[in-house]
Design an enzyme around this catalytic site. Structure first.
Site: not given
Length: 339
Positions: A282, A311, A128
């Site tokens: 995602d 995600h 991330s």
């Protein structure tokens, strides 16, 4: 305290503001070898601290502390490194200055070089916002970084990702009637709505449809949203979250004097061997955007994580996804960089 502090002194940020007595919190795993070439840097993601990175570190894993010296620097604003919640006035709480990804990586570079005397990094890896930092390392220090492995994170915050982060910010702004002069009234209880906003983005439609939260011990959707999303976000300081949201919203590896906003040029300048691993479901750091980025990096492979965990395929929860990431890291670390 299971981490160390590196004092940075007074730091002038990209914004021009000087943050006095800044510091980085970091933890190391393993030992630095004599040649100082067994180094892995593994920055933290939005809202995470070094502990949340430990699922990917261990004997027999790619990030094996018996073989590598692994440095996990904490993101500025995460409550351990310099943050709104631990900085004295006049830069406390809502008055904390804006910090960029470029700032973070520049300060991590100081830690790596000044504290440890390291000149070569075998790998920078991250999930991330940690992934954005790995791209930034590759773009800021192309001759130093041999490999990068961002997973579920882009090289910049693309427009829709910006809007998702803005929705999280709006949940906090609503708590003070969108009056920025009242931001210091925010408390952790105001984070409950932020958790609810993020719940729809962190995991895929298929994850919810197939009720995978039941495997995690939650009897209903409501229990899961309250028990995971509300609970984890209400543990965070709202001012730290606003600071990290700003960092995230304006993340772009080319938004600096080196590349002057030329995003494609920044990607082309990365010399590291790269393994780019998006989650194929995602919803806000999309595989499509990563594919664009990987095409421009000269030595990149694009290897999506096939998972309905969205995600959170990169969050270290689902063992199949964890193995996929670890296997790819092992392959990447086995490649020679001729350096």
């Amino acid at each position: 305290m299971d981490y160390e502090i590196f004092d940075l002194g007074d730091v002038t940020l990209q914004s021009g503001v000087t943050l006095p007595s800044a510091f980085l919190a970091y933890k190391t795993y393993g030992k630095l070898n004599e040649k100082k070439d067994n180094v892995i840097v593994y920055p933290t993601a939005f809202g995470d601290q070094h502990v949340q990175n430990e699922w990917l570190i261990g004997n027999g894993l790619a990030l094996d502390p018996r073989e590598y010296f692994i440095i996990v620097p904490n993101l500025l604003g995460n409550g351990l490194s310099s943050s709104p919640s631990n900085t004295p006035p006049p830069f406390d709480r809502a008055n904390f200055p804006q910090v960029t990804i470029f700032d973070n990586v520049k300060l991590q570079h100081r830690l790596v070089t000044e504290k440890f005397g390291i000149q070569k990094i075998a790998l920078v890896v991250g999930w991330s916002m940690g992934g954005i930092q790995s791209f930034q390392w590759g773009a800021s220090y192309p001759d130093m970084v041999e490999r990068i492995a961002p997973f579920c994170g882009g090289a910049k915050t693309w427009p829709q990702t910006y809007v998702v982060l803005d929705g999280m910010k709006a949940a906090l702004m609503a708590a003070v009637g969108f009056n920025s002069s009242k931001l210091n009234q925010l408390t952790s209880a105001d984070m409950r709505a932020v958790g609810r906003v993020y719940a729809g983005w962190g995991l895929s439609q298929a994850y919810y449809r197939e009720e995978l939260y039941r495997d995690m011990g939650y009897a209903s959707l409501e229990d899961f949203v309250a028990g995971v999303w509300e609970d984890s976000f209400m543990k965070m300081d709202p001012h730290d979250v606003l600071a990290m949201l700003w960092t995230g919203q304006f993340a772009d590896i080319s938004a600096n004097p080196v590349y002057n906003g030329d995003f494609d040029e920044a990607l082309k300048s990365i010399k590291a061997l790269a393994c780019v691993m998006p989650g194929n479901t995602d919803l806000f750091c999309t595989a499509e955007e990563n594919k664009y980025e990987a095409k421009l990096i000269p030595n990149a492979v694009f290897n999506p994580i096939k998972s309905i965990w969205g995600h959170f395929a990169g969050r270290g929860i689902n063992s199949v996804d964890n193995k996929f990431i670890d296997d790819n890291l092992k392959r990447l670390l086995a490649l020679s960089t001729n350096g």
